[in-house]
Design a protein around this motif. Structure first.
Motif, PDB file in Angstrom:
ATOM      1  N   HIS A 127       0.797  -1.221   0.000  1.00  0.00           N
ATOM      2  CA  HIS A 127       0.000   0.000   0.000  1.00  0.00           C
ATOM      3  C   HIS A 127       0.837   1.283   0.000  1.00  0.00           C
ATOM      4  O   HIS A 127       0.505   2.250  -0.686  1.00  0.00           O
ATOM      5  N   ARG A 128       1.906   1.317   0.763  1.00  0.00           N
ATOM      6  CA  ARG A 128       2.764   2.512   0.818  1.00  0.00           C
ATOM      7  C   ARG A 128       4.201   2.094   1.123  1.00  0.00           C
ATOM      8  O   ARG A 128       4.418   1.100   1.801  1.00  0.00           O
ATOM      9  N   PRO A 129       5.166   2.857   0.634  1.00  0.00           N
ATOM     10  CA  PRO A 129       6.556   2.557   0.995  1.00  0.00           C
ATOM     11  C   PRO A 129       6.766   2.790   2.487  1.00  0.00           C
ATOM     12  O   PRO A 129       6.088   3.606   3.098  1.00  0.00           O
ATOM     13  N   SER A 130       7.692   2.061   3.047  1.00  0.00           N
ATOM     14  CA  SER A 130       7.920   2.135   4.491  1.00  0.00           C
ATOM     15  C   SER A 130       9.383   2.462   4.779  1.00  0.00           C
ATOM     16  O   SER A 130      10.282   1.957   4.103  1.00  0.00           O
ATOM     17  N   PRO A 131       9.644   3.264   5.808  1.00  0.00           N
ATOM     18  CA  PRO A 131      11.036   3.512   6.208  1.00  0.00           C
ATOM     19  C   PRO A 131      11.674   2.278   6.851  1.00  0.00           C
ATOM     20  O   PRO A 131      12.888   2.238   7.032  1.00  0.00           O
ATOM     21  N   PHE A 132      10.838   1.270   7.197  1.00  0.00           N
ATOM     22  CA  PHE A 132      11.345   0.008   7.739  1.00  0.00           C
ATOM     23  C   PHE A 132      10.872  -1.080   6.779  1.00  0.00           C
ATOM     24  O   PHE A 132       9.733  -1.538   6.850  1.00  0.00           O
ATOM     25  N   PHE A 133      11.734  -1.448   5.843  1.00  0.00           N
ATOM     26  CA  PHE A 133      11.317  -2.292   4.727  1.00  0.00           C
ATOM     27  C   PHE A 133      12.403  -3.287   4.397  1.00  0.00           C
ATOM     28  O   PHE A 133      13.520  -2.905   4.033  1.00  0.00           O
ATOM     29  N   ASN A 134      12.091  -4.574   4.527  1.00  0.00           N
ATOM     30  CA  ASN A 134      13.049  -5.626   4.216  1.00  0.00           C
ATOM     31  C   ASN A 134      12.572  -6.355   2.958  1.00  0.00           C
ATOM     32  O   ASN A 134      11.640  -7.161   3.027  1.00  0.00           O
ATOM     33  N   SER A 157       2.148   0.521  -4.478  1.00  0.00           N
ATOM     34  CA  SER A 157       1.333   1.737  -4.517  1.00  0.00           C
ATOM     35  C   SER A 157       2.087   2.856  -3.813  1.00  0.00           C
ATOM     36  O   SER A 157       2.652   2.639  -2.725  1.00  0.00           O
ATOM     37  N   ASN A 158       2.133   4.013  -4.444  1.00  0.00           N
ATOM     38  CA  ASN A 158       2.768   5.210  -3.877  1.00  0.00           C
ATOM     39  C   ASN A 158       4.285   5.079  -3.742  1.00  0.00           C
ATOM     40  O   ASN A 158       4.903   5.814  -2.970  1.00  0.00           O
ATOM     41  N   PHE A 159       4.902   4.175  -4.485  1.00  0.00           N
ATOM     42  CA  PHE A 159       6.351   4.000  -4.425  1.00  0.00           C
ATOM     43  C   PHE A 159       7.041   4.969  -5.389  1.00  0.00           C
ATOM     44  O   PHE A 159       6.525   5.289  -6.458  1.00  0.00           O
ATOM     45  N   LEU A 160       8.223   5.422  -5.014  1.00  0.00           N
ATOM     46  CA  LEU A 160       9.090   6.204  -5.894  1.00  0.00           C
ATOM     47  C   LEU A 160       9.939   5.244  -6.722  1.00  0.00           C
ATOM     48  O   LEU A 160      10.062   4.054  -6.387  1.00  0.00           O
ATOM     49  N   PRO A 161      10.550   5.713  -7.806  1.00  0.00           N
ATOM     50  CA  PRO A 161      11.316   4.813  -8.680  1.00  0.00           C
ATOM     51  C   PRO A 161      12.364   3.985  -7.950  1.00  0.00           C
ATOM     52  O   PRO A 161      12.479   2.782  -8.151  1.00  0.00           O
ATOM     53  N   GLU A 162      13.142   4.634  -7.067  1.00  0.00           N
ATOM     54  CA  GLU A 162      14.201   3.920  -6.361  1.00  0.00           C
ATOM     55  C   GLU A 162      13.620   2.844  -5.447  1.00  0.00           C
ATOM     56  O   GLU A 162      14.209   1.770  -5.271  1.00  0.00           O
ATOM     57  N   GLN A 163      12.460   3.120  -4.850  1.00  0.00           N
ATOM     58  CA  GLN A 163      11.831   2.161  -3.944  1.00  0.00           C
ATOM     59  C   GLN A 163      11.305   0.958  -4.706  1.00  0.00           C
ATOM     60  O   GLN A 163      11.461  -0.195  -4.270  1.00  0.00           O
ATOM     61  N   LEU A 164      10.690   1.200  -5.856  1.00  0.00           N
ATOM     62  CA  LEU A 164      10.191   0.100  -6.678  1.00  0.00           C
ATOM     63  C   LEU A 164      11.360  -0.751  -7.188  1.00  0.00           C
ATOM     64  O   LEU A 164      11.315  -1.990  -7.117  1.00  0.00           O
ATOM     65  N   GLN A 165      12.397  -0.096  -7.684  1.00  0.00           N
ATOM     66  CA  GLN A 165      13.534  -0.839  -8.232  1.00  0.00           C
ATOM     67  C   GLN A 165      14.249  -1.635  -7.156  1.00  0.00           C
ATOM     68  O   GLN A 165      14.697  -2.763  -7.395  1.00  0.00           O
ATOM     69  N   ASN A 192       8.650  14.223 -10.306  1.00  0.00           N
ATOM     70  CA  ASN A 192       9.687  13.436  -9.638  1.00  0.00           C
ATOM     71  C   ASN A 192      10.235  12.311 -10.521  1.00  0.00           C
ATOM     72  O   ASN A 192      10.972  11.445 -10.059  1.00  0.00           O
ATOM     73  N   GLN A 193       9.846  12.332 -11.787  1.00  0.00           N
ATOM     74  CA  GLN A 193      10.338  11.405 -12.822  1.00  0.00           C
ATOM     75  C   GLN A 193       9.821   9.975 -12.649  1.00  0.00           C
ATOM     76  O   GLN A 193      10.298   9.046 -13.306  1.00  0.00           O
ATOM     77  N   ASN A 194       8.824   9.788 -11.808  1.00  0.00           N
ATOM     78  CA  ASN A 194       8.244   8.463 -11.644  1.00  0.00           C
ATOM     79  C   ASN A 194       7.595   7.982 -12.951  1.00  0.00           C
ATOM     80  O   ASN A 194       7.746   6.822 -13.340  1.00  0.00           O
ATOM     81  N   ILE A 195       6.881   8.883 -13.608  1.00  0.00           N
ATOM     82  CA  ILE A 195       6.234   8.527 -14.874  1.00  0.00           C
ATOM     83  C   ILE A 195       7.281   8.109 -15.911  1.00  0.00           C
ATOM     84  O   ILE A 195       7.113   7.108 -16.618  1.00  0.00           O
ATOM     85  N   ASP A 196       8.381   8.854 -15.993  1.00  0.00           N
ATOM     86  CA  ASP A 196       9.447   8.509 -16.941  1.00  0.00           C
ATOM     87  C   ASP A 196      10.029   7.135 -16.622  1.00  0.00           C
ATOM     88  O   ASP A 196      10.308   6.338 -17.529  1.00  0.00           O
ATOM     89  N   TYR A 197      10.224   6.873 -15.340  1.00  0.00           N
ATOM     90  CA  TYR A 197      10.762   5.576 -14.919  1.00  0.00           C
ATOM     91  C   TYR A 197       9.822   4.441 -15.321  1.00  0.00           C
ATOM     92  O   TYR A 197      10.257   3.415 -15.856  1.00  0.00           O
ATOM     93  N   LEU A 198       8.527   4.626 -15.084  1.00  0.00           N
ATOM     94  CA  LEU A 198       7.558   3.574 -15.397  1.00  0.00           C
ATOM     95  C   LEU A 198       7.476   3.319 -16.896  1.00  0.00           C
ATOM     96  O   LEU A 198       7.336   2.172 -17.335  1.00  0.00           O
TER      97      LEU A 198
END
Length: 299
Positions: A127-134, A157-165, A192-198
């Protein structure tokens, strides 16, 4: 009216969001009728989350689906997990927080299956990126859910490019979508270039709040008023076109293959949205809307 997310998954070009399902005050039979009418219009994909309606929307949908189980094989169900709400259902929680442990992802997926009265979820999103994520924990959960047949595809959902990658690096299967806020009012993921990344990864984004929560219809901010004025001018230039159709076409025509998630429980609005497929905007009109939202000319 269909779009392919990968070689094994196709969904409807427009998706119905169930976030406010309880606010529609429909009986099980009325909700079933709405689902069937929407599907007959070609909208066969339904977007959920375990927490929607204080954990009650999935169950309400499941009760309606139970009235006609054969519909399940004709639809696609998307749901999300990972957010732990601080609500009356969980009085011991001191704060809202995120949990992406393997055990919790699997637990919530199984809870969604039960609530939705189905044996599989077509797409499960974090659902959302987390600052505590393994990501190793997430990968282990995805592997188990996939091998058991309980979930067929995964996304975020709601992830930035670096988080998804970062997550993708730990997975053997491709993530199929990133559900993010996109509208002529919200340009965040263009900026934030998310669209370009996708686009580069050939991942079609799903757009939540594509109509900006009503701000584009009854604007209260200067930005909203700017965009509304341009949208209105374009509707005036195009015969028999509504404001929502211009907004949705602005999203649909983008080369990133944006998939709008509609948040309505009214069949006439679904009908209007479907007619958007007949609307054509020029590239200049697309940029008129973008520039109004940005508040400045292009460089």
């Amino acid at each position: 009216m269909r779009i392919s997310l990968n070689k094994d998954l196709e969904i409807s070009r427009l998706v119905l969001g169930m976030w406010r399902l309880l606010d529609w005050n429909k009986t099980d039979q009325e909700l079933l009728s709405f689902i069937k009418e929407s599907m007959e219009l070609g909208v066969t994909t339904f977007d959920h989350a375990d927490i929607y309606g204080n954990h009650e929307c999935e169950g309400a949908f499941g009760k309606a689906l139970k009235l006609e189980p054969s519909l399940r094989d004709q639809m696609e169900i998307v749901t999300k997990c990972g957010i732990k709400l601080q609500t009356d259902k969980f009085p011991d929680r001191k704060v809202k927080y995120y949990d992406y442990s393997s055990s919790y992802i699997i637990q919530q997926a199984e809870e969604s299956l039960k609530n939705l009265e189905t044996d599989h979820i077509d797409v499960l999103l974090l659902h959302r990126p987390s600052p505590f994520f393994n990501p190793e924990e997430v990968a282990a959960a995805f592997d188990q859910l996939l091998s058991s047949g309980k979930v067929r595809h995964f996304g975020v959902s709601n992830f930035l490019p670096e988080q998804l990658q970062s997550l993708q690096n730990y997975l053997d299967i491709p993530l199929v979508t990133n559900q993010i806020e996109i509208s002529p009012y919200c340009l965040e993921h263009f900026e934030n270039q998310n669209i370009d990344y996708l686009i580069g990864k050939k991942i079609a984004p799903m757009a939540w709040s594509p109509l900006a929560g009503g701000e584009l219809f009854n604007p209260k901010t200067d930005k909203g008023k700017r965009v509304h004025a341009v949208l209105q001018n374009i509707t005036n230039d195009l015969d028999n076109i509504s404001l929502d159709q211009v907004i949705l076409q602005w999203l649909l025509m983008h080369p990133s293959r944006i998939i709008p998630v509609l948040g309505t429980g009214k069949i006439d609005r679904v009908q209007s949205a479907v007619k958007t497929m007949q609307v054509k905007l020029t590239l200049e009109q697309w940029f008129e809307i973008y520039i109004a939202a940005a508040g400045q000319e292009l460089p």
